[in-house]
Every structure is written in structure tokens, then in C-alpha cells.
Write a protein that holds these residues in place. Structure first.
Motif, mmCIF file in Angstrom:
data_model
loop_
_atom_site.group_PDB
_atom_site.id
_atom_site.type_symbol
_atom_site.label_atom_id
_atom_site.label_comp_id
_atom_site.label_asym_id
_atom_site.label_seq_id
_atom_site.Cartn_x
_atom_site.Cartn_y
_atom_site.Cartn_z
ATOM 1 N N GLY A 57 55.067 23.511 78.645
ATOM 2 C CA GLY A 57 54.443 24.460 77.738
ATOM 3 C C GLY A 57 53.758 25.593 78.475
ATOM 4 N N GLU A 58 53.671 26.742 77.827
ATOM 5 C CA GLU A 58 53.086 27.923 78.453
ATOM 6 C C GLU A 58 51.561 27.920 78.415
ATOM 7 O OE1 GLU A 58 54.436 31.278 76.245
ATOM 8 O OE2 GLU A 58 53.900 30.409 74.311
ATOM 9 N N CYS A 254 44.538 33.850 76.843
ATOM 10 C CA CYS A 254 45.697 33.647 75.980
ATOM 11 C C CYS A 254 46.474 34.945 75.784
ATOM 12 C CB CYS A 254 45.264 33.068 74.638
ATOM 13 S SG CYS A 254 44.835 31.301 74.722
ATOM 14 N N GLU A 255 45.771 36.070 75.732
ATOM 15 C CA GLU A 255 46.470 37.355 75.651
ATOM 16 C C GLU A 255 47.347 37.567 76.873
ATOM 17 O OE1 GLU A 255 43.341 40.158 75.167
ATOM 18 O OE2 GLU A 255 43.245 39.935 72.972
ATOM 19 N N ARG A 256 46.815 37.216 78.037
ATOM 20 C CA ARG A 256 47.579 37.373 79.271
ATOM 21 C C ARG A 256 48.768 36.407 79.298
ATOM 22 N NH1 ARG A 256 47.728 34.475 83.688
ATOM 23 N NH2 ARG A 256 45.908 33.240 83.096
ATOM 24 N N LEU A 257 48.545 35.163 78.864
ATOM 25 C CA LEU A 257 49.610 34.163 78.901
ATOM 26 C C LEU A 257 50.748 34.484 77.935
ATOM 27 C CD1 LEU A 257 47.457 30.910 78.994
ATOM 28 C CD2 LEU A 257 49.057 31.618 80.774
ATOM 29 N N LEU A 258 50.390 34.914 76.734
ATOM 30 C CA LEU A 258 51.384 35.084 75.684
ATOM 31 C C LEU A 258 52.045 36.453 75.702
ATOM 32 C CD1 LEU A 258 49.511 33.327 72.720
ATOM 33 C CD2 LEU A 258 51.143 32.335 74.324
ATOM 34 N N CYS A 270 46.781 28.988 70.815
ATOM 35 C CA CYS A 270 46.564 28.921 72.259
ATOM 36 C C CYS A 270 45.083 28.729 72.579
ATOM 37 C CB CYS A 270 47.101 30.199 72.912
ATOM 38 S SG CYS A 270 46.725 30.365 74.681
ATOM 39 N N GLU A 271 44.228 29.525 71.959
ATOM 40 C CA GLU A 271 42.787 29.450 72.227
ATOM 41 C C GLU A 271 42.230 28.074 71.866
ATOM 42 O OE1 GLU A 271 40.944 32.628 70.108
ATOM 43 O OE2 GLU A 271 42.120 34.187 71.111
ATOM 44 N N ASN A 272 42.624 27.570 70.722
ATOM 45 C CA ASN A 272 42.089 26.284 70.267
ATOM 46 C C ASN A 272 42.621 25.118 71.081
ATOM 47 O OD1 ASN A 272 40.443 26.319 67.410
ATOM 48 N ND2 ASN A 272 41.720 28.137 67.676
ATOM 49 N N LEU A 273 43.876 25.195 71.512
ATOM 50 C CA LEU A 273 44.432 24.123 72.330
ATOM 51 C C LEU A 273 43.751 24.093 73.701
ATOM 52 C CD1 LEU A 273 46.401 21.828 72.762
ATOM 53 C CD2 LEU A 273 48.166 23.497 73.356
ATOM 54 N N MET A 274 43.540 25.252 74.295
ATOM 55 C CA MET A 274 42.865 25.302 75.595
ATOM 56 C C MET A 274 41.437 24.778 75.486
ATOM 57 S SD MET A 274 44.183 28.885 77.282
ATOM 58 C CE MET A 274 43.200 28.585 78.757
ATOM 59 N N TYR A 275 40.768 25.131 74.399
ATOM 60 C CA TYR A 275 39.380 24.695 74.230
ATOM 61 C C TYR A 275 39.312 23.177 74.015
ATOM 62 C CZ TYR A 275 34.466 25.166 73.007
ATOM 63 O OH TYR A 275 33.094 25.085 72.999
ATOM 64 N N THR A 276 40.274 22.636 73.279
ATOM 65 C CA THR A 276 40.322 21.190 73.077
ATOM 66 C C THR A 276 40.550 20.471 74.395
ATOM 67 O OG1 THR A 276 41.202 21.531 70.849
ATOM 68 C CG2 THR A 276 41.458 19.337 71.805
ATOM 69 N N GLY A 453 60.379 35.797 78.574
ATOM 70 C CA GLY A 453 59.296 36.734 78.319
ATOM 71 C C GLY A 453 58.253 36.189 77.377
ATOM 72 N N ASN A 454 58.191 34.852 77.270
ATOM 73 C CA ASN A 454 57.211 34.198 76.403
ATOM 74 C C ASN A 454 57.347 34.603 74.945
ATOM 75 O OD1 ASN A 454 56.003 32.670 78.416
ATOM 76 N ND2 ASN A 454 54.561 34.284 78.959
ATOM 77 N N PHE A 455 58.555 34.979 74.547
ATOM 78 C CA PHE A 455 58.763 35.309 73.139
ATOM 79 C C PHE A 455 58.966 34.015 72.365
ATOM 80 C CE2 PHE A 455 61.297 36.633 69.445
ATOM 81 C CZ PHE A 455 60.469 37.631 68.948
ATOM 82 N N TRP A 456 58.170 33.838 71.359
ATOM 83 C CA TRP A 456 58.165 32.605 70.583
ATOM 84 C C TRP A 456 58.871 32.861 69.257
ATOM 85 C CZ3 TRP A 456 55.347 31.244 66.036
ATOM 86 C CH2 TRP A 456 55.286 29.875 65.770
#
Length: 656
Positions: A57-58, A254-258, A270-276, A453-456
Motif C-alpha cells: 500500500g502507498e 498525504c498530499e505528498r504521497l497521493l 490516508c490521514e485517518n489510517l496514518m493516525y490510527t 503515478g498513484n492514480f486510484w
């Protein structure tokens, strides 16, 4: 004959009595609590198969990744259904279809559905058999209409969290599955409304995940817990369920990652998963800081797969939350902690593992499974212990699953799902799909497909297109070879040269599922358990009130009885299932039921010791008479001074 000779017996008679007493007492006493590990179970909400970084996962999740590198990964861990029903099966080890709730429909407010009063949870068992202190923090969602359904009365000593399916992370107000935002709070502590909801919500930077972390740390350091009492922590965390909040500390990363192709909802995910992941790291750090990690079992899993409509990704698995595809029902399960041997670190298990298996597995880790099973009576779970698979995977004669029945929705089995091994060693899934196989509020289904390119991207499910190989046969039937087709893209019933063998495998699947509908507890979903009751509408108390338990015991049992009566003409409910709902579970008499049991067992020990002492004294008296007549001639045993002394002392005890 050594022990029948008083020359030998007398010098060791006292210590031998205690040894014999402990041996006898050990047959009746409870498990040694100090030898049982602490058990911590984190159940995330709606996490995606491909969203954890150890699986490609990214989004970086270093603390969850460490659980895998320092533990065991279960690659074929299956949950049953979703949300409420998945959680009830994790907590009890009992099929939802054996509680009359086997369908894809979580509970809403004002409904009476929940874990039946007669169905023990794993917390009930751990408390009753091994003197565990039990805590739950986060999302309950398995019944609240009557206080007997809430965690405080289901084996947990302490609970902090919410009862419904979702709340706002800042305001702590209930979010209705059907109607959306409300103005009613849902945050509770030990059965009482949380006192600080208004103060907490006044700070826009607040996040309920912080409350959970702080409470978990507090429970780890609980001064009121007996020092020799192990603990069970059930941690059904709120994230990453909607409505997700912005986590300012994670926004830029998350802005940089995505990248620029990110969607707003993926950004929040992304933000909530990282915080968890940070919070899980805090929990692990606190266990280690308090020197508890070495004797702890730590499990990480999820209630179901990601909802791809709200930012999660289950790639390469098919489907989303609320379906019978693997994107929903195949979830992560990581097992770590100090009790896992270092030789098992960073290893995998490819055997089938059902979420029903956690209850007996935890009981075996606690050292009480054999005691419970030996007591006989009805078995209250449908799973099997996977202790050996975890701890001794190379053990000779290891029992392994060859199938998992996911659910059966009706007696005719026009709605059913099963994962099973074929004669060729491949893993197959058979589904007979009806509307009840899918969540009514599912917005989007298909495959999440990450691209360069992290396109989801979302490739929508085309199962309605009869020309597509992924679609249903006769608008209903699916058979997938999961070994060769992990993404469930080829329905073998639509492949001409596989159709004959596919039909044979379906016949075999039917043989496996047939006994389940004959079980005394089986019943098709009882819709009255999902009926909203006006008496439970939180609007009755006005804005700012709490979503509260709204029935007393009499009212709850009366609604159940009325529901059972209404089903009599259509589909009678068995007496066994009625009893499961109407009668509270009582622990078997052989188990420890509360802290007063220490006193009870002390009395038992004294009684057993007294019996052994009396028997030994009678034997001593018999041999004393043999060597000198009644109370005479003991001194005529100069070669056995200890025997003479013992015989002389015995005069005034029992036989004078």
C-alpha cells in the motif's frame, strides 16, 4: 509398600499431605491466572486489503507493519457478513445464522437486535474461567436496546465508546446509517453518558481517536486490577469508518504521497489510517513500557473490507464492504506479542482461518479450553481453536480447516456462500446470490485498481452484464477458483470446458452446507430484530440527548416474544433459539465467576486438605496399633524414633 511403612511415612507425612491436597485440589480449581497471557485485540473498521504498507500500500503504516515482521500473518482469514454481524461472530465464535441474523444488515438505532442474552462472549468465558479483567474501547454495534445487551453486561468490566454504527469524530454525535447526521450524542463510559461531550466538541481540533488512545493507556495502567489478573482488551477502533475528519498533522504528508490525482475522500482516508497507525504504536509502546508486552498476545484484524466508495482499496480482491466477494470477507489478521516465539516472527499461515475461531483460540491461550470442553454440555461457539496453527504449525497431526461456511440465508439455500478446498487442492468459493447477500446501502462495487503515478481508480462491477465472465450464471450462481483467480473475475460456470467439473464442485459444496440448516439454532433472518421502535427514537428526549438504551428487561423480552409469535405461522422459531434470546447465560458451576471465588476456593482447599489429613491419620493410627497396641509400647520402637513420636502425638487428636 514404601508409603505403608511408618518408618518411611512419618518423616514425610506433613509435606506429603500438602502435596496430595494440592494434587486433588488441582482437579477442581480454576486456571492459574498468573500463567494466562494478556490478550489485546484491535479490530479496525473498513480497512482495505491493499492499504497497509507491508502489503504494497502507498500509505505508510510502520507500527502495523511491525506486528507482521514481529509476528504471524494469516493470509486466508475470513470474516462473516459485515459490521454488526461480523463483530458478534468475532466476539462469540457463534454463527450469525444461528442467532437468526444472518444477512448483510447492520443494526440502526431504535432496533432490538444484538447478541442474545444466552450467548456468552469470549469476555464472559475469560472472566468466568481464568479471572480476566476485561476492557472494551471503541465501537460496540452489537446491541443496546436493553442494558443487558451493552458491553458492561456482556463480560466487560469497563467500556468506553459508542453503541451505534458511526459517530462524528469531533462532535461525538450519532450518524444514522439511513438518515445521516443527527443531533444526538453517542459516547458512553461504563454504562453512563460521557460527561465531557460538549467540552470535547467545542475544540474543532478534537478527535475521538485521541479519547480512545488515552482511555486504553489508562486501562493498561489500571490500579484497581488485581496484580495477578491477566486482562483482555477488545479494541474495535472507530477508524477508518466515515464520517472521517481531517487530521491536520497528516495532511501535508498525504498530499505528498497521493499526488495531484488524489480525491478528497482518499486524502481523508490516508490521514485517518496514518493516525490510527500512530495510536496502535502508542498502545504497543505502553504495553512495553509497563513490562506487559512479554506476556501479551496482540491481534490486529478488521470487521470487514474497505468501502471503496469512501477511499479504501481492496486490490486485487473483488468487491467492497457489504458483499460476499473477498474484498469484503477476506481481511487482514496479524498475531504478535511477546508470547509468540521468535522463530515464528515474520511468518505466514496459508491455512483457512475463520473469525469464529478467535473465541476457542483465545481460551486455549488462556489455558482453559480443555476445562471448558471437558465440562460437557452445549458448546457455545462454532469455531475451532487454531492455537497449534499459530504456535506449532509443523506439529504432527495438526487439524486444519478444509472449508468455511460464510453464511446461509434461507432454508432452501438459494442464498449461501462457502469457501472450500477442492480435490485438486485449490481453494474455491461458491455463492448463490440473493438480495440479502448485499448491503442495502452499498453505493459502489467493483475492483479498486491502483495505476502508475498513484492514480486510484475504480473499475465497476459488471456482474449484471450476462456476457461478462465475472457475472452470475442464471443471474444467481458463482463459482471461483481463488487459487488461480484471486480477484474473482472468472465465474467457472460460464466457462464451457469447466462447466461440468464446476457443477460437481457445487454438488460437493451443497453436501458441506446441508447440515447447517438442520442445526437447532438455525433460522433465516428474523426481520423484527431490525424494526425501528418509536419508543427508542432519541428525538423523544430532544436535541442534545443521548442515543440511549430504551427498554427495561420486561419490555425487551416482551418484544422478543411478540416477534417470535409473529413468525409462528410462517417459519416457527425453535425452542433452542427462543431460549438463547430469552434466558441469560449462566457460567457453568465449575468455573470462577468473581473475585469472591478466591475465598470460595480457599474454603474448598481447606475442606480437601482436611479429608486427606483424616484419611492419613486413620492410616497412621492403624499402623501405630500394629506396632504396639492401642497407645502402648510406642517407646519400644527405638529404631524408629520418628514413628514413636508421631504415634504418641496422635493420641490426643482423633482417637482418645
Amino acid at each position: 509398600f514404601f508409603f505403608l511403612n511408618p518408618k518411611h511415612m512419618a518423616p514425610i507425612s506433613c509435606p506429603l499431605l500438602f502435596i496430595l491436597a494440592f494434587i486433588v485440589y488441582g482437579q477442581y480449581g480454576s486456571a492459574d491466572a498468573s500463567a494466562s497471557p494478556n490478550i489485546v485485540m484491535v479490530v479496525m473498521d473498513d480497512v482495505g486489503w491493499s492499504d497497509l504498507s507491508f502489503n504494497g500500500g502507498e500509505i505508510p503504516t510502520p507500527n502495523i507493519d511491525a506486528l507482521r515482521s514481529e509476528g504471524i500473518s494469516l493470509n486466508k482469514h475470513y470474516i462473516h457478513l459485515m459490521c454488526s454481524q461480523s463483530r458478534s461472530q468475532i466476539l462469540t465464535g457463534r454463527y450469525a445464522m444461528y442467532m437468526g441474523v444472518g444477512k448483510m444488515q447492520p443494526y440502526d438505532d431504535s432496533e432490538i437486535g444484538g447478541i442474545p442474552l444466552g450467548q456468552p462472549t469470549v469476555a464472559n468465558w475469560l472472566k468466568a474461567t481464568a479471572q480476566y479483567t476485561n476492557y472494551a474501547v471503541g465501537k460496540w454495534h452489537v446491541g443496546y436496546a436493553y442494558e443487558g445487551l451493552i458491553p458492561d453486561n456482556r463480560g466487560f468490566d469497563h467500556f468506553f465508546g459508542f453503541y451505534q454504527g458511526g459517530i462524528d469524530y469531533v462532535t461525538l454525535k450519532y450518524k444514522d446509517i439511513q438518515y445521516g447526521e443527527t443531533n444526538y450524542y453517542d459516547m458512553w463510559e461504563d454504562g453512563e453518558p460521557y460527561s465531557y461531550v460538549a467540552e470535547f466538541a467545542a475544540d474543532e481540533e478534537s478527535n475521538s481517536m485521541d479519547l480512545y488512545r488515552d482511555k486504553i493507556v489508562e486501562y493498561i495502567n489500571d490500579d484497581e486490577r488485581d496484580s495477578d489478573s491477566p486482562f483482555f482488551m477488545y479494541l474495535p477502533l472507530q477508524a477508518v469508518h466515515v464520517p472521517m475528519s481531517t487530521i491536520a498533522s497528516k495532511t501535508s504528508e498525504c498530499e505528498r504521497l497521493l499526488g495531484n490525482n488524489r480525491s478528497r475522500i482518499r486524502q481523508k482516508y490516508c490521514e485517518n489510517l496514518m493516525y490510527t497507525d500512530d495510536i496502535i504504536g502508542d498502545i504497543i509502546d505502553e504495553l512495553k513500557r509497563q513490562d506487559l508486552w512479554s506476556n501479551s498476545l496482540f491481534v490486529f484484524t478488521a470487521d470487514n473490507g474497505a468501502d471503496i466508495s469512501f477511499g479504501g482499496c481492496n486490490y486485487p480482491l473483488r468487491g467492497t464492504k457489504g458483499t460476499f466477494y473477498d474484498g469484503n470477507i477476506r481481511t487482514y489478521a496479524l498475531i504478535s506479542g511477546g508470547v509468540i516465539p521468535e522463530a515464528q516472527h515474520n511468518t505466514e499461515r496459508d491455512a483457512l482461518f475463520s473469525s469464529l475461531d478467535w473465541t476457542p483460540t483465545f481460551l486455549e491461550f488462556a489455558g482453559v479450553l480443555d476445562t471448558v470442553e471437558a465440562a460437557g454440555g452445549e458448546q457455545h461457539w462454532d469455531g475451532m481453536s487454531q492455537y497449534d496453527l499459530i504456535m506449532q504449525p509443523t506439529k504432527k497431526g495438526l487439524t486444519a480447516r478444509d472449508h468455511i461456511v460464510i453464511n446461509i440465508g434461507d432454508y432452501e439455500r438459494t442464498s449461501e456462500s462457502i469457501v472450500f478446498e477442492g480435490s485438486d487442492g485449490h481453494l474455491y468459493k461458491y455463492m448463490a446470490a440473493q438480495d440479502m447477500n448485499f448491503w442495502a446501502y452499498m453505493f459502489l462495487d467493483g475492483w479498486c485498481v491502483p495505476e502508475p503515478g498513484n492514480f486510484w481508480n475504480i473499475e465497476e462491477d459488471t456482474s449484471a452484464d450476462d456476457d461478462d465472465l465475472s457475472s452470475a450464471f442464471n443471474n444467481q450462481l458463482f463459482l471461483f477458483d481463488l487459487t488461480e483467480d484471486m480477484g474473482e473475475r472468472v465465474n467457472l460456470l460460464k466457462v464451457a470446458d469447466r462447466k461440468s467439473s464446476a457443477e460437481e464442485m457445487i454438488a460437493y459444496a451443497h453436501q458441506l452446507t446441508a447440515p447447517f440448516v438442520e442445526h437447532q439454532l438455525y433460522h433465516a433472518p428474523m426481520d423484527f430484530l431490525w424494526t425501528r421502535r418509536d419508543i427508542g427514537d432519541p428525538a423523544n428526549l430532544g436535541d442534545g440527548s443521548f442515543v440511549f438504551p430504551f427498554l427495561d428487561k420486561h419490555g425487551y423480552l416482551q418484544l422478543l416474544a411478540e416477534g417470535f409469535d409473529d413468525l409462528e405461522d410462517e417459519d416457527a422459531v425453535s425452542d433452542a433459539l427462543k431460549e438463547l434470546y430469552l434466558n441469560e447465560w449462566q457460567p457453568p458451576q465449575f468455573v470462577v465467576v468473581n473475585k469472591q471465588s478466591h475465598v470460595i476456593h480457599s474454603v474448598e482447599f481447606i475442606a480437601v486438605l482436611s479429608v486427606v489429613f483424616i484419611v492419613a491419620a486413620i492410616a497412621m493410627h492403624h499402623y501405630c496399633k500394629q506396632y504396639g497396641g492401642k497407645y502402648k509400647g510406642y517407646s519400644a520402637l527405638p529404631d524408629y524414633p520418628n514413628v514413636a513420636t508421631a504415634c504418641e502425638n496422635s493420641k490426643g487428636y482423633l482417637f482418645e
